[in-house]
Scaffold this motif. Structure first.
Motif, PDB file in Angstrom:
ATOM      1  N   THR A  12       0.846  -1.179   0.000  1.00  0.00           N
ATOM      2  CA  THR A  12       0.000   0.000   0.000  1.00  0.00           C
ATOM      3  C   THR A  12       0.892   1.242   0.000  1.00  0.00           C
ATOM      4  OG1 THR A  12      -0.075   0.193   2.412  1.00  0.00           O
ATOM      5  CG2 THR A  12      -1.717  -1.248   1.358  1.00  0.00           C
ATOM      6  N   TYR A  13       0.305   2.387  -0.332  1.00  0.00           N
ATOM      7  CA  TYR A  13       1.085   3.620  -0.284  1.00  0.00           C
ATOM      8  C   TYR A  13       1.566   3.903   1.138  1.00  0.00           C
ATOM      9  CZ  TYR A  13      -0.151   4.942  -5.082  1.00  0.00           C
ATOM     10  OH  TYR A  13      -0.260   4.992  -6.449  1.00  0.00           O
ATOM     11  N   GLU A  14       0.757   3.559   2.128  1.00  0.00           N
ATOM     12  CA  GLU A  14       1.169   3.768   3.516  1.00  0.00           C
ATOM     13  C   GLU A  14       2.399   2.908   3.852  1.00  0.00           C
ATOM     14  OE1 GLU A  14      -1.923   3.189   2.510  1.00  0.00           O
ATOM     15  OE2 GLU A  14      -2.790   5.183   2.865  1.00  0.00           O
ATOM     16  N   GLU A  15       2.409   1.673   3.369  1.00  0.00           N
ATOM     17  CA  GLU A  15       3.557   0.788   3.599  1.00  0.00           C
ATOM     18  C   GLU A  15       4.790   1.301   2.860  1.00  0.00           C
ATOM     19  OE1 GLU A  15       1.120  -3.413   4.282  1.00  0.00           O
ATOM     20  OE2 GLU A  15       1.697  -2.780   2.262  1.00  0.00           O
ATOM     21  N   MET A  16       4.575   1.806   1.654  1.00  0.00           N
ATOM     22  CA  MET A  16       5.692   2.362   0.896  1.00  0.00           C
ATOM     23  C   MET A  16       6.282   3.571   1.616  1.00  0.00           C
ATOM     24  SD  MET A  16       4.339   2.152  -3.049  1.00  0.00           S
ATOM     25  CE  MET A  16       3.979   0.574  -3.818  1.00  0.00           C
ATOM     26  N   MET A  17       5.422   4.425   2.113  1.00  0.00           N
ATOM     27  CA  MET A  17       5.895   5.611   2.834  1.00  0.00           C
ATOM     28  C   MET A  17       6.688   5.212   4.069  1.00  0.00           C
ATOM     29  SD  MET A  17       5.415   8.587   1.519  1.00  0.00           S
ATOM     30  CE  MET A  17       5.909   9.394   3.051  1.00  0.00           C
ATOM     31  N   ARG A  18       6.193   4.227   4.794  1.00  0.00           N
ATOM     32  CA  ARG A  18       6.907   3.795   5.998  1.00  0.00           C
ATOM     33  C   ARG A  18       8.266   3.205   5.651  1.00  0.00           C
ATOM     34  NH1 ARG A  18       5.381  -1.157  10.134  1.00  0.00           N
ATOM     35  NH2 ARG A  18       7.201  -0.875  11.500  1.00  0.00           N
ATOM     36  N   ALA A  19       8.312   2.343   4.640  1.00  0.00           N
ATOM     37  CA  ALA A  19       9.585   1.742   4.241  1.00  0.00           C
ATOM     38  C   ALA A  19      10.582   2.815   3.810  1.00  0.00           C
ATOM     39  CB  ALA A  19       9.361   0.740   3.109  1.00  0.00           C
ATOM     40  N   CYS A  20      10.118   3.766   3.022  1.00  0.00           N
ATOM     41  CA  CYS A  20      11.011   4.827   2.551  1.00  0.00           C
ATOM     42  C   CYS A  20      11.469   5.716   3.699  1.00  0.00           C
ATOM     43  CB  CYS A  20      10.312   5.663   1.483  1.00  0.00           C
ATOM     44  SG  CYS A  20      10.090   4.797  -0.092  1.00  0.00           S
ATOM     45  N   SER A  21      10.566   6.014   4.626  1.00  0.00           N
ATOM     46  CA  SER A  21      10.931   6.838   5.776  1.00  0.00           C
ATOM     47  C   SER A  21      12.020   6.172   6.602  1.00  0.00           C
ATOM     48  CB  SER A  21       9.690   7.099   6.631  1.00  0.00           C
ATOM     49  OG  SER A  21      10.021   7.881   7.761  1.00  0.00           O
ATOM     50  N   VAL A  22      11.877   4.874   6.840  1.00  0.00           N
ATOM     51  CA  VAL A  22      12.888   4.132   7.600  1.00  0.00           C
ATOM     52  C   VAL A  22      14.226   4.138   6.866  1.00  0.00           C
ATOM     53  CG1 VAL A  22      13.556   1.805   8.355  1.00  0.00           C
ATOM     54  CG2 VAL A  22      11.256   2.672   8.861  1.00  0.00           C
ATOM     55  N   LEU A  23      14.201   3.899   5.568  1.00  0.00           N
ATOM     56  CA  LEU A  23      15.447   3.832   4.794  1.00  0.00           C
ATOM     57  C   LEU A  23      16.127   5.195   4.691  1.00  0.00           C
ATOM     58  CD1 LEU A  23      14.272   1.296   2.102  1.00  0.00           C
ATOM     59  CD2 LEU A  23      16.278   1.008   3.590  1.00  0.00           C
ATOM     60  N   THR A  65      10.626  -4.315  -4.778  1.00  0.00           N
ATOM     61  CA  THR A  65       9.654  -4.670  -5.801  1.00  0.00           C
ATOM     62  C   THR A  65       8.251  -4.254  -5.355  1.00  0.00           C
ATOM     63  OG1 THR A  65       9.101  -6.860  -4.928  1.00  0.00           O
ATOM     64  CG2 THR A  65      11.090  -6.694  -6.309  1.00  0.00           C
ATOM     65  N   PRO A  66       7.269  -4.310  -6.256  1.00  0.00           N
ATOM     66  CA  PRO A  66       5.913  -3.878  -5.886  1.00  0.00           C
ATOM     67  C   PRO A  66       5.306  -4.663  -4.723  1.00  0.00           C
ATOM     68  CG  PRO A  66       6.123  -4.036  -8.268  1.00  0.00           C
ATOM     69  CD  PRO A  66       7.366  -4.631  -7.698  1.00  0.00           C
ATOM     70  N   GLN A  67       5.723  -5.920  -4.555  1.00  0.00           N
ATOM     71  CA  GLN A  67       5.189  -6.711  -3.453  1.00  0.00           C
ATOM     72  C   GLN A  67       6.073  -6.663  -2.215  1.00  0.00           C
ATOM     73  OE1 GLN A  67       6.562  -7.839  -6.304  1.00  0.00           O
ATOM     74  NE2 GLN A  67       6.703 -10.072  -6.316  1.00  0.00           N
ATOM     75  N   GLY A  68       7.073  -5.769  -2.220  1.00  0.00           N
ATOM     76  CA  GLY A  68       7.856  -5.531  -1.023  1.00  0.00           C
ATOM     77  C   GLY A  68       9.126  -6.330  -0.876  1.00  0.00           C
ATOM     78  N   THR A  69       9.537  -7.028  -1.923  1.00  0.00           N
ATOM     79  CA  THR A  69      10.771  -7.801  -1.848  1.00  0.00           C
ATOM     80  C   THR A  69      11.983  -6.890  -1.983  1.00  0.00           C
ATOM     81  OG1 THR A  69       9.700  -9.752  -2.802  1.00  0.00           O
ATOM     82  CG2 THR A  69      12.104  -9.690  -2.869  1.00  0.00           C
ATOM     83  N   LEU A  70      12.878  -6.984  -1.024  1.00  0.00           N
ATOM     84  CA  LEU A  70      14.134  -6.235  -1.094  1.00  0.00           C
ATOM     85  C   LEU A  70      15.130  -7.021  -1.933  1.00  0.00           C
ATOM     86  CD1 LEU A  70      16.068  -3.934  -0.076  1.00  0.00           C
ATOM     87  CD2 LEU A  70      16.705  -5.530   1.762  1.00  0.00           C
ATOM     88  N   ARG A  71      15.715  -6.347  -2.905  1.00  0.00           N
ATOM     89  CA  ARG A  71      16.749  -6.963  -3.728  1.00  0.00           C
ATOM     90  C   ARG A  71      18.010  -6.129  -3.586  1.00  0.00           C
ATOM     91  NH1 ARG A  71      13.609  -9.876  -8.565  1.00  0.00           N
ATOM     92  NH2 ARG A  71      15.712 -10.491  -9.139  1.00  0.00           N
ATOM     93  N   ASN A  72      19.071  -6.778  -3.147  1.00  0.00           N
ATOM     94  CA  ASN A  72      20.362  -6.107  -3.034  1.00  0.00           C
ATOM     95  C   ASN A  72      21.011  -5.903  -4.384  1.00  0.00           C
ATOM     96  OD1 ASN A  72      20.802  -5.541  -0.281  1.00  0.00           O
ATOM     97  ND2 ASN A  72      21.287  -7.685   0.147  1.00  0.00           N
ATOM     98  N   CYS A  73      20.528  -6.627  -5.380  1.00  0.00           N
ATOM     99  CA  CYS A  73      21.111  -6.583  -6.725  1.00  0.00           C
ATOM    100  C   CYS A  73      20.015  -6.898  -7.727  1.00  0.00           C
ATOM    101  CB  CYS A  73      22.247  -7.603  -6.834  1.00  0.00           C
ATOM    102  SG  CYS A  73      22.972  -7.751  -8.497  1.00  0.00           S
ATOM    103  N   LEU A  74      20.118  -6.296  -8.889  1.00  0.00           N
ATOM    104  CA  LEU A  74      19.170  -6.577  -9.965  1.00  0.00           C
ATOM    105  C   LEU A  74      19.109  -8.067 -10.270  1.00  0.00           C
ATOM    106  CD1 LEU A  74      17.350  -5.525 -12.304  1.00  0.00           C
ATOM    107  CD2 LEU A  74      19.438  -5.249 -13.652  1.00  0.00           C
ATOM    108  N   TYR A  75      20.236  -8.761 -10.098  1.00  0.00           N
ATOM    109  CA  TYR A  75      20.330 -10.159 -10.515  1.00  0.00           C
ATOM    110  C   TYR A  75      20.062 -11.160  -9.395  1.00  0.00           C
ATOM    111  CZ  TYR A  75      22.107  -8.810 -15.094  1.00  0.00           C
ATOM    112  OH  TYR A  75      22.234  -8.279 -16.353  1.00  0.00           O
ATOM    113  N   ASP A  76      19.822 -10.698  -8.154  1.00  0.00           N
ATOM    114  CA  ASP A  76      19.446 -11.682  -7.132  1.00  0.00           C
ATOM    115  C   ASP A  76      17.948 -11.919  -7.181  1.00  0.00           C
ATOM    116  OD1 ASP A  76      17.962  -9.977  -5.358  1.00  0.00           O
ATOM    117  OD2 ASP A  76      19.798  -9.342  -4.338  1.00  0.00           O
ATOM    118  N   ASP A  77      17.442 -12.838  -6.366  1.00  0.00           N
ATOM    119  CA  ASP A  77      16.014 -13.135  -6.411  1.00  0.00           C
ATOM    120  C   ASP A  77      15.307 -12.722  -5.131  1.00  0.00           C
ATOM    121  OD1 ASP A  77      17.178 -15.040  -4.853  1.00  0.00           O
ATOM    122  OD2 ASP A  77      16.195 -16.768  -5.778  1.00  0.00           O
ATOM    123  N   GLY A  78      15.892 -11.758  -4.438  1.00  0.00           N
ATOM    124  CA  GLY A  78      15.252 -11.224  -3.246  1.00  0.00           C
ATOM    125  C   GLY A  78      15.863 -11.768  -1.971  1.00  0.00           C
ATOM    126  N   VAL A  79      16.032 -10.890  -0.997  1.00  0.00           N
ATOM    127  CA  VAL A  79      16.697 -11.290   0.242  1.00  0.00           C
ATOM    128  C   VAL A  79      15.783 -11.202   1.458  1.00  0.00           C
ATOM    129  CG1 VAL A  79      19.016 -10.748  -0.575  1.00  0.00           C
ATOM    130  CG2 VAL A  79      17.660  -8.945   0.503  1.00  0.00           C
TER     131      VAL A  79
END
Length: 329
Positions: free
Chosen positions: A44-55, A262-276
Motif C-alpha cells: 500500500t502507499y502507507e507501507e511504501m511511505m513507511r519503508a522509505c521513511s525508515v530507509l 519490488t511492488p510486493q515488497g521484496t528487497l533486492r540487493n542486486c538486480l540479478y538476485d532473487d530477493g533477500v
C-alpha cells in the motif's frame, strides 16, 4: 551512512510501485502480458511511505520511483507528494515510459522532482510499435517535449537490441546535438518474463561505443560520477551527452550504491538476485521500526560482490528470466 559488507555506501533506492505496464516491450514481457499482482499483494502507499521513511532515516538520500509503469497506478501523485516531504531525502526521481506522463509534469516539478528517465528505444514510429506492440509513440514524444519545456533533467533510456533498433543508435545520438538530454544506451538483459534462457550478448557496451565512434570519431570520455552505472561521453558542439550502461556485462558493480524494492515488497540487493527479504510481510506481521531497521542492516551485510555472484546464488532452478516489470526498471 549505510555501508555494505564490501565497503560500498548505500544511498540510492529504486522503488517499483506496480508491476503493470501499458506497453508490451518484447525484451521485458510476453505479448500477452504477465500474471499481474493482486491489489492485496501490492504494498500500500502507507507501507511504501513507511519503508522509505525508515530507509531515509538510515542513510538513503535518493529514491527513484519505477514500475512497471508508475503512472498506471492510481493516485501516484499522492505518493510522490508524501515522498517529496521526507526530511533527509535529497533526490526524488522518476522512470517512466511517457505514455501517461505529460499531464503530470508541471505538478512533478512543483514537488521538486527534477530528474526523469524516459524509456524510448527508437525514434521511428513503426519500430516503436514493433517493439512495444502499442501505438503510443506520439504520447511519448509529447512527454519528452513537456519535460524539456519544464526544464527537467532528462535521460532517455534505450535498450539496444540486435535486429530491432541498432539502426537507431546514431539518430538517438543526434538528439543530443540540439537537445539538453542524456541518451543512454543499455545492454539488453535476460529479464524478458517468458522463461527462455538468455544465451549471450552481441551488442555489448564496447560494440555500442564503436558504432558511435564511426559516426562521431571525436566523441570524448567524461569523468563518471561515483556510483554511476553508465560510461559517459560528450561530442563537441552538442548540447546533450551520451551514456552507455553495461547492464549485462556488469562492469559497474564495484561502486554499486543502490538497492531495490519490488511492488510486493521484496528487497533486492542486486538486480540479478532473487530477493533477500520481504519488507511488506515484516510490516504486516507487526514489527516496529527498530526491528525493521535491524532486518535491513542484516540484509545489507550479506550483499553479493557483483551481479555475477548474485545470479549464481539465486534459488535453485530459478534462472534470471523474470520480467523487469516485476523487479523494477
Amino acid at each position: 551512512m549505510l555501508i555494505d559488507n564490501h565497503g560500498r555506501q548505500l544511498s540510492y533506492l529504486r522503488f517499483a510501485v506496480t508491476d503493470r505496464c501499458n506497453l508490451r516491450c518484447f525484451y521485458c514481457m510476453p505479448e500477452e502480458g504477465l500474471n499481474w499482482l493482486s491489489r492485496a499483494e501490492l504494498m500500500t502507499y502507507e507501507e511504501m511511505m513507511r519503508a522509505c521513511s525508515v530507509l531515509v532515516n538510515m542513510g538513503i538520500d535518493k529514491i527513484r520511483i519505477t514500475g512497471g509503469e508508475p503512472f498506471v497506478r492510481k493516485d501516484i501523485m499522492h505518493l510522490l507528494s508524501g515522498l517529496a516531504a521526507l526530511d533527509g531525502l535529497k533526490d526524488l526521481s522518476m522512470t517512466t515510459n511517457g505514455v501517461l506522463t505529460a499531464p503530470y509534469v508541471a505538478e512533478m516539478k512543483m514537488l521538486g522532482i527534477r530528474n526523469v528517465n524516459l524509456s524510448l528505444d527508437t525514434l521511428d514510429p513503426n519500430r516503436f510499435f514493433s517493439i512495444t506492440l502499442r501505438d503510443e509513440f506520439k504520447n511519448v514524444m509529447n512527454t519528452l517535449e513537456e519535460l524539456l519545456r519544464n526544464d527537467m533533467n532528462v535521460k532517455i533510456n534505450a535498450v539496444v537490441m540486435e535486429g530491432k533498433n541498432t539502426q537507431d543508435i546514431i539518430p538517438m545520438v543526434e538528439l543530443t546535438k540540439h537537445l539538453p538530454v542524456s541518451v543512454r544506451f543499455i545492454e539488453e538483459m535476460p529479464f524478458n518474463g517468458d522463461g527462455h534462457v538468455y544465451t549471450g550478448l552481441n551488442w555489448n557496451h564496447v560494440r555500442i561505443l564503436d558504432e558511435i565512434k564511426q559516426a562521431y570519431p571525436d566523441v570524448r570520455k567524461e569523468i563518471d560520477a561515483v556510483g554511476s552505472t553508465s560510461y559517459n561521453y560528450t561530442i563537441p558542439g552538442h548540447k546533450g551527452s551520451i551514456g552507455i550502461i553495461a547492464a549485462y556485462s556488469r562492469t559497474f558493480c564495484g561502486s554499486c550504491n543502490r538497492i531495490r524494492i519490488t511492488p510486493q515488497g521484496t528487497l533486492r540487493n542486486c538486480l540479478y538476485d532473487d530477493g533477500v527479504m520481504n519488507i511488506r510481510d515484516l510490516m504486516r506481521s507487526g514489527v516496529g521500526d527498530d526491528e525493521l531497521k535491524n532486518s535491513l542492516l542484516k540484509a545489507f551485510s550479506q550483499r553479493a560482490k557483483d551481479g555475477w555472484e548474485a545470479e549464481r546464488l539465486r534459488s535453485e532452478n530459478k534462472s534470471a528470466h523474470e520480467s523487469m516489470a516485476t523487479i523494477g526498471g
